[in-house]
Design a protein around this motif. Structure first.
Motif, mmCIF file in Angstrom:
data_model
loop_
_atom_site.group_PDB
_atom_site.id
_atom_site.type_symbol
_atom_site.label_atom_id
_atom_site.label_comp_id
_atom_site.label_asym_id
_atom_site.label_seq_id
_atom_site.Cartn_x
_atom_site.Cartn_y
_atom_site.Cartn_z
ATOM 1 N N SER A 111 97.359 22.476 44.226
ATOM 2 C CA SER A 111 97.556 21.243 45.000
ATOM 3 C C SER A 111 98.920 20.661 44.654
ATOM 4 O O SER A 111 99.150 20.238 43.522
ATOM 5 C CB SER A 111 96.454 20.230 44.684
ATOM 6 O OG SER A 111 96.829 18.934 45.118
ATOM 7 N N ASP B 195 98.599 17.047 43.550
ATOM 8 C CA ASP B 195 98.183 16.889 42.155
ATOM 9 C C ASP B 195 99.364 17.117 41.206
ATOM 10 O O ASP B 195 99.579 16.352 40.268
ATOM 11 C CB ASP B 195 97.049 17.878 41.852
ATOM 12 C CG ASP B 195 96.463 17.663 40.468
ATOM 13 O OD1 ASP B 195 96.127 16.519 40.136
ATOM 14 O OD2 ASP B 195 96.373 18.650 39.701
ATOM 15 N N THR C 150 100.109 26.659 51.617
ATOM 16 C CA THR C 150 100.124 26.391 50.177
ATOM 17 C C THR C 150 101.148 27.243 49.444
ATOM 18 O O THR C 150 101.395 27.045 48.259
ATOM 19 C CB THR C 150 98.735 26.639 49.551
ATOM 20 O OG1 THR C 150 98.371 28.014 49.753
ATOM 21 C CG2 THR C 150 97.678 25.733 50.172
#
Length: 404
Positions: free
Chosen positions: A260, A263, A15
């Motif tokens: 995210s 997103d 991430t």
């Protein structure tokens, strides 16, 4: 089951960095061939380190410059060892060779560090790169590491060309393995449902910081013509100097870590990536194409990604043209939708996992079967293993003796 040991520079953070995602892709390739994997690392874990145990990878913390590693690697007795970047091979390669001489040694460069360094020097001196920029200490160390290993993974076609044509590395020592895509996200918001520009990149990575500075420089001109638009800048490990660029009134918003990417990318209309220098492939642009987000980037940003396929938006290194193209991509639905389709095509034709996984694992298996013959052909690698050139080995032994 065959055994693979991965020695990490850091614990993977998919991430936070493209390198973290890349590591998980490599793990997946070996697991599909029934390898049991152990991940060793001397770095501290962070709150964002991926839990490798949940994908059935054993993990163990190790120490730098400590002979406890010798016993550890000997007990694991791996069929193959993967070094995460050349610095890790320097630290542990000689220990692997001494304790597991028959293990296949694979180097994953992530990107060629000497190339990024050379480009950084030229960029900061505001000039074109010249050959002498390559020949740094980083170049010598990374080259030595490549020759000491049985196989080196390169992520970029440009880096393959540079390695084989400019620096005459034998192709048998190299394997081109780019980012790998398993699926394309097509069920996503349309042009009309999206708003704002986005940029993303780990702030610890200097080219990403320079990209933010380039965006700050051109943003006012974009904002002037698109007063409702905002630029949302995401990235892990935001620095204080980056926070100071945050300006609500200008719509220049430093957002920090993206929880995210899916997103963030599905809400944004256009990715801006005026990347001034770097190496390898750009994870932010790869993910944008996967997730249907068109982009405006530089020749450096798009390097080795699209081949002869039209880009997922526009490529330009001229500031005025960059501004113009950003506005066009943001406002013209037809141009935007064509760009999105181009991105899908690039992923399908150039980064689909099926294009590479079989050939890669066949290469690994072939090298394991003919390891001695392969090493005998790589005579320069054997020279670099000779004790008179093993400064990193004896430095490590000296540190260990000093510490005890």
């Amino acid at each position: 089951m065959k055994q693979l040991v991965i020695i990490g520079a850091v614990w993977p953070e998919p991430t936070s960095t493209a390198a973290g995602s890349r590591m998980l892709q490599l793990i997946s390739l070996f697991q599909k061939q029934d390898y049991e994997i152990t991940f060793l690392c001397s770095a501290s874990k962070s709150d964002f380190s991926f839990d490798l145990n949940q994908i059935s990878v054993k993990t163990k913390a190790i120490q730098l410059n400590d002979s406890s590693f010798d016993a550890e690697i000997k007990s694991l007795n791996p069929d193959a060892v993967l070094f995460d970047r050349f610095m890790i091979e320097e630290q542990y390669g000689w220990r692997v060779l001494e304790n597991c001489p028959n293990a296949l040694r694979v180097l994953d460069t992530e990107d060629l560090h000497f190339l990024r360094k050379a480009r950084e020097i030229a960029f900061k001196q505001n000039r074109e790169l010249v050959f002498e920029d390559y020949i740094s200490d980083v170049f010598k160390r990374e080259m030595a590491s490549i020759y000491r290993c049985d196989l080196t993974l390169l992520i970029s076609e440009y880096e393959m060309q540079l390695s084989t044509e400019t620096f005459k590395i034998d192709a048998s020592l190299l394997f081109y393995l780019p980012f790998l895509s398993e699926e394309i996200q097509t069920n996503i918001p349309s042009f009309e449902e999206r708003n704002h520009f986005v940029s993303i990149g780990n702030f610890l990575h200097e080219p990403n910081w320079q990209t933010v500075l380039a965006l700050k420089k051109c943003w006012k001109s974009i904002k002037k013509q698109l007063p409702e638009a905002e630029l949302h800048i995401y990235g892990a490990y935001v620095s204080e100097k980056a926070k100071q660029l945050h300006n609500e009134k200008e719509g220049f918003l430093i957002k920090g870590r993206a929880e995210s990417v899916l997103d963030v990318y599905s809400k944004a209309k256009t990715l801006l990536a005026p990347i001034p220098y770097g190496a390898g492939l750009k994870g932010k642009l790869f993910e944008a194409m996967q997730l249907g987000l068109p982009s405006v980037t530089t020749k450096m940003g798009a390097e080795a990604m699209n081949g002869n396929i039209d880009w997922n938006g526009f490529i330009t290194s001229d500031e005025a043209d960059f501004i113009e193209k950003a506005i066009e991509l943001y406002t013209n639905k037809n141009v935007w939708e064509t760009a999105q389709k181009n991105g899908y095509k690039i992923i399908e034709k150039r980064f689909k996992k099926e294009l590479y996984q079989t050939d890669f694992m066949n290469e690994v298996e072939n090298l394991q079967e003919h390891l001695n013959a392969h090493r005998n052909q790589n005579f320069l690698g054997q020279i670099l293993q000779h004790q008179s050139l093993q400064s990193t080995k004896y430095m490590s032994k000296w540190i260990e003796a000093k510490n005890s």
